[in-house]
Design a protein around this motif. Sequence first.
Motif, PDB file in Angstrom:
ATOM      1  N   TYR A  94     -28.323 -22.205 -20.187  1.00  0.00           N
ATOM      2  CA  TYR A  94     -29.487 -21.935 -21.035  1.00  0.00           C
ATOM      3  C   TYR A  94     -29.627 -22.945 -22.176  1.00  0.00           C
ATOM      4  N   SER A  95     -28.531 -23.625 -22.522  1.00  0.00           N
ATOM      5  CA  SER A  95     -28.599 -24.624 -23.603  1.00  0.00           C
ATOM      6  C   SER A  95     -29.430 -25.832 -23.202  1.00  0.00           C
ATOM      7  N   ASN A  96     -29.732 -25.950 -21.899  1.00  0.00           N
ATOM      8  CA  ASN A  96     -30.556 -27.059 -21.413  1.00  0.00           C
ATOM      9  C   ASN A  96     -32.017 -26.654 -21.220  1.00  0.00           C
ATOM     10  N   GLU A  98     -34.645 -26.306 -23.200  1.00  0.00           N
ATOM     11  CA  GLU A  98     -35.671 -27.149 -23.817  1.00  0.00           C
ATOM     12  C   GLU A  98     -35.842 -28.453 -23.044  1.00  0.00           C
ATOM     13  N   TYR A 101     -37.593 -27.574 -19.479  1.00  0.00           N
ATOM     14  CA  TYR A 101     -39.006 -27.239 -19.568  1.00  0.00           C
ATOM     15  C   TYR A 101     -39.814 -28.348 -20.245  1.00  0.00           C
ATOM     16  N   GLY A 102     -39.152 -29.091 -21.147  1.00  0.00           N
ATOM     17  CA  GLY A 102     -39.821 -30.235 -21.754  1.00  0.00           C
ATOM     18  C   GLY A 102     -40.129 -31.306 -20.720  1.00  0.00           C
ATOM     19  N   SER A 105     -43.097 -30.204 -18.692  1.00  0.00           N
ATOM     20  CA  SER A 105     -44.342 -30.405 -19.429  1.00  0.00           C
ATOM     21  C   SER A 105     -44.732 -31.878 -19.457  1.00  0.00           C
ATOM     22  N   GLU A 112     -47.734 -27.713 -22.527  1.00  0.00           N
ATOM     23  CA  GLU A 112     -46.642 -27.850 -23.493  1.00  0.00           C
ATOM     24  C   GLU A 112     -46.297 -26.525 -24.160  1.00  0.00           C
ATOM     25  N   ALA A 116     -42.690 -24.561 -23.961  1.00  0.00           N
ATOM     26  CA  ALA A 116     -41.930 -24.204 -25.160  1.00  0.00           C
ATOM     27  C   ALA A 116     -41.605 -22.712 -25.182  1.00  0.00           C
ATOM     28  N   ALA A 119     -38.922 -21.961 -22.526  1.00  0.00           N
ATOM     29  CA  ALA A 119     -37.619 -22.452 -22.960  1.00  0.00           C
ATOM     30  C   ALA A 119     -37.007 -21.508 -23.990  1.00  0.00           C
ATOM     31  N   LYS A 120     -37.825 -21.072 -24.933  1.00  0.00           N
ATOM     32  CA  LYS A 120     -37.345 -20.151 -25.979  1.00  0.00           C
ATOM     33  C   LYS A 120     -36.897 -18.830 -25.359  1.00  0.00           C
ATOM     34  N   ARG A 123     -33.573 -19.376 -23.371  1.00  0.00           N
ATOM     35  CA  ARG A 123     -32.409 -19.562 -24.242  1.00  0.00           C
ATOM     36  C   ARG A 123     -32.006 -18.245 -24.888  1.00  0.00           C
TER      37      ARG A 123
END
Length: 215
Positions: A94-96, A98, A101-102, A105, A112, A116, A119-120, A123
Amino acid sequence: MAAELKVEQEFSKVIRERRSVRKYDPSWKISDEEIKELLAEATLAPSSSNLQPWRFIVITDQEIKGKLLPVAFNQAQVTEASAVIAVLGDTEAYSNAEAIYGHASANGLMPEDVAAAMAKRSREGYSSLPKEKLEDIALVDGGLVSMQLMLAARARGYDTVPMGGFDPAGLKELFQISDRYIPVMLIALGKASVEGRPTGRLPLEEIAYWNGFQA
């Protein structure tokens, strides 16, 4: 239609011709580039929330294979196969979120703001789970990527065998693997010197049930 049927037949052939091979030609070598291509195809497998918790240690050096041999309970394919791939599961994938998903995007796969938010949510949701649940997820996803790797290898004419018979603690010690990662399996990869034996399967009527379960 004919082209689709051909693809279906070829895929069916790959599935039916895959064997667990335990005797390999030690003189046959697969290039690092080919292994990278196989791994790239394998990582198209699905994973929970697309967090891709799999990690791989590719072992081709004979000296290191020799050190791995007792960890794998002296199974000869460890030293005879062209490569052994240790599949690991990342319990903190889960630390990856961002970055994953970045990337999606940036490549136009989702807006985008959606990336975001996902990703939130990933995590926060996964980081709150107990370690045992995160290990379960990593093992399931590690199994998916491992099967895809073996089928990709068979499609290219290579042979494999999944190996659950090894000492996980010994593997972690040998490669200095932290507790964040759990060993899933070892996969020997190479060219068979003795073809794997065909094996039988239970009749579908004994294992598949429609709209209920009867054990």
